[in-house]
Every structure is written in C-alpha cells, then in structure tokens.
Design a protein around this motif. Sequence first.
Motif, PDB file in Angstrom:
ATOM      1  N   ARG A 113      50.214  43.501 -10.928  1.00  0.00           N
ATOM      2  CA  ARG A 113      50.502  44.067 -12.239  1.00  0.00           C
ATOM      3  C   ARG A 113      49.295  43.927 -13.154  1.00  0.00           C
ATOM      4  O   ARG A 113      48.971  44.798 -13.939  1.00  0.00           O
ATOM      5  CB  ARG A 113      51.718  43.388 -12.847  1.00  0.00           C
ATOM      6  CG  ARG A 113      53.011  43.895 -12.239  1.00  0.00           C
ATOM      7  CD  ARG A 113      54.204  43.322 -12.924  1.00  0.00           C
ATOM      8  NE  ARG A 113      55.401  44.008 -12.454  1.00  0.00           N
ATOM      9  CZ  ARG A 113      56.620  43.513 -12.558  1.00  0.00           C
ATOM     10  NH1 ARG A 113      56.804  42.348 -13.126  1.00  0.00           N
ATOM     11  NH2 ARG A 113      57.659  44.184 -12.132  1.00  0.00           N
ATOM     12  N   LYS A 114      48.618  42.789 -13.070  1.00  0.00           N
ATOM     13  CA  LYS A 114      47.430  42.570 -13.881  1.00  0.00           C
ATOM     14  C   LYS A 114      46.376  43.627 -13.575  1.00  0.00           C
ATOM     15  O   LYS A 114      45.710  44.150 -14.469  1.00  0.00           O
ATOM     16  CB  LYS A 114      46.863  41.172 -13.632  1.00  0.00           C
ATOM     17  CG  LYS A 114      47.711  40.041 -14.198  1.00  0.00           C
ATOM     18  CD  LYS A 114      47.049  38.704 -13.964  1.00  0.00           C
ATOM     19  CE  LYS A 114      47.869  37.570 -14.569  1.00  0.00           C
ATOM     20  NZ  LYS A 114      47.248  36.254 -14.318  1.00  0.00           N
TER      21      LYS A 114
ATOM     22  N   LEU B 229      46.866  46.645 -12.265  1.00  0.00           N
ATOM     23  CA  LEU B 229      47.332  47.938 -12.748  1.00  0.00           C
ATOM     24  C   LEU B 229      47.147  48.066 -14.244  1.00  0.00           C
ATOM     25  O   LEU B 229      46.667  49.078 -14.754  1.00  0.00           O
ATOM     26  CB  LEU B 229      48.806  48.130 -12.383  1.00  0.00           C
ATOM     27  CG  LEU B 229      49.470  49.429 -12.894  1.00  0.00           C
ATOM     28  CD1 LEU B 229      48.775  50.639 -12.292  1.00  0.00           C
ATOM     29  CD2 LEU B 229      50.951  49.429 -12.542  1.00  0.00           C
ATOM     30  N   VAL B 230      47.521  47.006 -14.979  1.00  0.00           N
ATOM     31  CA  VAL B 230      47.393  47.028 -16.429  1.00  0.00           C
ATOM     32  C   VAL B 230      45.942  47.173 -16.846  1.00  0.00           C
ATOM     33  O   VAL B 230      45.610  47.926 -17.755  1.00  0.00           O
ATOM     34  CB  VAL B 230      47.994  45.748 -17.050  1.00  0.00           C
ATOM     35  CG1 VAL B 230      47.608  45.635 -18.504  1.00  0.00           C
ATOM     36  CG2 VAL B 230      49.509  45.792 -16.923  1.00  0.00           C
TER      37      VAL B 230
ATOM     38  N   ASP C 215      51.785  46.060 -22.098  1.00  0.00           N
ATOM     39  CA  ASP C 215      51.192  45.885 -20.776  1.00  0.00           C
ATOM     40  C   ASP C 215      52.259  45.678 -19.702  1.00  0.00           C
ATOM     41  O   ASP C 215      52.113  46.142 -18.563  1.00  0.00           O
ATOM     42  CB  ASP C 215      50.222  44.701 -20.789  1.00  0.00           C
ATOM     43  CG  ASP C 215      48.927  45.012 -21.518  1.00  0.00           C
ATOM     44  OD1 ASP C 215      48.689  46.205 -21.812  1.00  0.00           O
ATOM     45  OD2 ASP C 215      48.162  44.075 -21.800  1.00  0.00           O
ATOM     46  N   TYR C 216      53.333  44.978 -20.072  1.00  0.00           N
ATOM     47  CA  TYR C 216      54.432  44.814 -19.115  1.00  0.00           C
ATOM     48  C   TYR C 216      55.058  46.171 -18.806  1.00  0.00           C
ATOM     49  O   TYR C 216      55.310  46.499 -17.636  1.00  0.00           O
ATOM     50  CB  TYR C 216      55.491  43.856 -19.658  1.00  0.00           C
ATOM     51  CG  TYR C 216      56.750  43.902 -18.822  1.00  0.00           C
ATOM     52  CD1 TYR C 216      56.776  43.336 -17.548  1.00  0.00           C
ATOM     53  CD2 TYR C 216      57.899  44.548 -19.277  1.00  0.00           C
ATOM     54  CE1 TYR C 216      57.907  43.409 -16.753  1.00  0.00           C
ATOM     55  CE2 TYR C 216      59.034  44.628 -18.492  1.00  0.00           C
ATOM     56  CZ  TYR C 216      59.040  44.063 -17.228  1.00  0.00           C
ATOM     57  OH  TYR C 216      60.162  44.151 -16.434  1.00  0.00           O
TER      58      TYR C 216
ATOM     59  N   SER D 200      52.906  47.993 -16.479  1.00  0.00           N
ATOM     60  CA  SER D 200      52.854  47.401 -15.147  1.00  0.00           C
ATOM     61  C   SER D 200      54.018  47.806 -14.261  1.00  0.00           C
ATOM     62  O   SER D 200      53.900  47.810 -13.037  1.00  0.00           O
ATOM     63  CB  SER D 200      52.789  45.879 -15.250  1.00  0.00           C
ATOM     64  OG  SER D 200      54.051  45.326 -15.604  1.00  0.00           O
TER      65      SER D 200
END
Length: 493
Positions: A5-6, A8-9, A363-364, A367
């Motif tokens: 996720r980090k 992707l963000v 950001d979540y 993600s």
Amino acid sequence: MRSWRKLLVSVLSIVMISSSVFISTSEYNSVEAATSYSSLKSKINSIMADSRMKNASTSVTVRKASTGEVVYEYYADKAVTPASTMKLLTGAAALETLGENYRFTTTVLSEGKVEKGILKGNLYLRGQGDPTLLKNHLDSFAASLAKNGIKKVNGNLVGDDTWYDKVRLSAGILAEDEPYYYAAPISALTLSPNEDYDAGSVIVTARPSKNGSSTSVTLTPATSVLQVVNNSKTVPKGYKNTLKITRKVGTKKVIISGNAPLGTSGVKEWISVTDPTAYALDVFKKSLAEKGITFSPGSKVVRGKTPENAKALTSRKSMYLKNLMIPFMKLSNNTHAEVLAKEMGKVVHNEGSWKAGLLVMQDYALSIGLDVTKWKFEDASGMSYSNKVTSRELSELLYLVGSEPWYKYYIKSLPIAGSPDRLVGGTLKNRLKAAPAKGNVTAKTGSLNNIKSLAGYAKTKSGETLIFTVLTEKNRSSTIPVIDRIATTIANN
C-alpha cells in the motif's frame, strides 16, 4: 499500512494535489439491475418518487457485499455532503493505520526528587490524545502519587498537550454548535465526563430546588473552568419546563435560563469547555487535593512541554482501538473522529494536525483503490458542510473493507437497526424497529441540518448481504422515513 500500500500510495500521490481537491463529475440518473434484482429496482424507484426525495439532492447505490457488483444506482456519481457517514472512512483508516490494538497513553512525570514527602520539581500531566480519560483515572494517578509518599509539590502543575498541534476546532464548525459536546475542541490532553467519552465536555444539570429560588446546578465532573450564570427559576408543579442550558460562544459562561417546575427532573446538557487542557489540569488538581497532596504557595497551573529528563511516576493506557470503535461509531462521536485523525497524522507524519491526519485518510483511500478525486473532506467526523462524496464511492469503501483482517471490529462497531441496547443499536436504536429491517440492517447514520444519510449492510430474506448507501441533502423536510423505507425494502428482498 502494508508495504504494497505504501508503494501504491507513493506512486499515486505524485499525481494528487491534496485531500481538499474535488473534481465534480456530470450528474446522471442511471439504474442498473441484474434480472434477479428487477423487483428490488422497481420498488426502490417507487420510493424515489416520494416528494421528499424528489425535492432533495440524492445519491443512492446498492451492491452485492460478496462481489461488489452494483445492482442499483440513482445519481450514483452525484457529490453529496455525507455528514457522519464520513466516519466510515475515518474508522477504516484508523484501524488500518494504527491497528486494532492501538492504545492512547497518559503519563504523570517529574524531573524532581521526593524528599521527606515533598516533590522538589514540577509535576507534569502529559496527554497523548486519549479521549477516554475520566475523573476516576486522575483519582488513580493521585492515589499512586500519595502511595509513593508525595504529600506536597513545590513546583508547578504542568499540562503537556504538545503531542498535537494548537488548532482546537476543525474546519466547518459553526458558532451555533461550538458550545456543545459534539463540537468540542480537540487537545492531546483532555477529559471525558462519563463513559460515553464525549471528550472536552462537562455534564451540566439544572434541577428544581425551592419554589421561587434558582435551580440547583451541578457540574460533572466538578470543575471551575466553566462559569455558571444561573438565571433560571423554580416554579410550582404543573408549569411548563422551559429550562435551557447553553454556553455563550467564545466564553466560559454557561447560561441557565427558564423555569423548572417542582416535581420534574430538570434539564441536563453536555457543554463543551473552551480549553480541554486547562479542564484536565483543573480536575487533576482537585484529585490531588482529595488525596492530601498540596502545592507550595508560589506554584502555578500552566501549560508546557515535559523535559526529556523527566521520569514517569504513573501512567495509564486507554482501551484498545477495537473497543473504542464501539462508542465512536455506535454513538457517532465527533471528538473521537477528530482525535483519530490527529493521531494518524502524528503516527505517520509526526504531526498531530488535521492536515497530516486527513492526508493519511486520503492515502488509505488511494491504497485500497478508491477514487479520491470523488471525495472531499476537511474534517474526519463529517461536521463540515463542505465535505462531499458520492454514494458509489462510499459503497465501494464498504465493499473493500470486507476483506480487511480488522473488518470484524469494523462491522461490530456499526449501529444495528432497532436494537434497544444503546451500545448495540446506537444511533439506529429507535429506527427500523420492525421486521425485516430490525436486526438485519447494520449501518452508519449521518445527520446535519437538511442533510440525512445512511450507509451500511442489509441482510436480505434470502440470506444475501447487500451494501447500500443513501445520501440526501437540501432536504425541505426530513428524508429519514424514506431512507428507512429503502433499507427495509432491501432487507425484504
């Protein structure tokens, strides 16, 4: 946040401007339904013909919880103010970012030494965001200090609220709301009056006393940070109860007015304080006095930062986030939402601010694959009228969180239709109280002036779970009865 996720963000954030960006899409009235949902489509369309919905600005989406397939849409891409259904994103982001076992910490420290019962130094009360801190916890702190031989403090009592920034009110708070608990200021050091955990508020109760006299007023917890101006009057039994309790905006003055008839219980109101840090310190000093701990004549109660060489004397950790989710979501607690936003900002960006916290929420959303260009939020609770989201995006969120490892805590936190227990039924305790909706609709409510929403899950008669999001604004009259008809119809499918 998971490593993928980090990544992707970090990639997607390059093309994003900020959490306040919102790109409108063209409005359209699109209805999609699989053949097996034709009856549901027809029934909801009939409900949408209600004048209350036609006069409102409305966005509706229904989809399968199992696959995410959309089975009904009505202006699904229309941007509508979500009110407290915004908490659905806040809660999800908090569980993912902080973790279900996250806890807030409050600590009492000093850089001084104890000699013959005297603490030769300052006493620091350091808050790190705990919205569940109560008077009895401060009593426990005081008892621990007394047990360790402290009888007197020759330094200052210092409140350390530096874990968060100094901005106290979120954007969009109206002056008319500011005196009440649901718009209480946010501080890293704050106090709640009871186990509903409405941090930053005091319960003010006015009861009839003697005929012709002013009412009897109590503050829970007892505190001097509010100044009571009692203009009320006790009147004979049978008169109308016209008691009103409010706080004059921008001041500490709690104004009590009106008549309190004998034989009535009076009025109770949750009033926000203007300075949560001063509130916690005031009550803590009272707790210390109750345990026999005094201060030197020159000691002051001040705000400051705890020095690095200070040592912890006693501390407390809050309940786990997975447990805090219950009062937060069931009771739609605004201060919890805003505290969680600042806490996420502090943990991820080392900045306890709304700017940092809302960035984490954005950001979540990125993600997990949400289209953040269709979200606009300037707070985490949904109090702002400037917040916008589409029903399609909100329902997509409810679909995507279903695969999260913390989802069981998330779904458990949502109000259950018609359940009489307020920590089960929450804001749906007195709604959807009949079959088939009762017990089968689990959803988050949203309510502001001329804005009503409901978003969550409905178990149908066939045993399938459908996700539904109904957002309405610019209501000339309440759309709640119509929204509840939609939820009932879905549960009856």
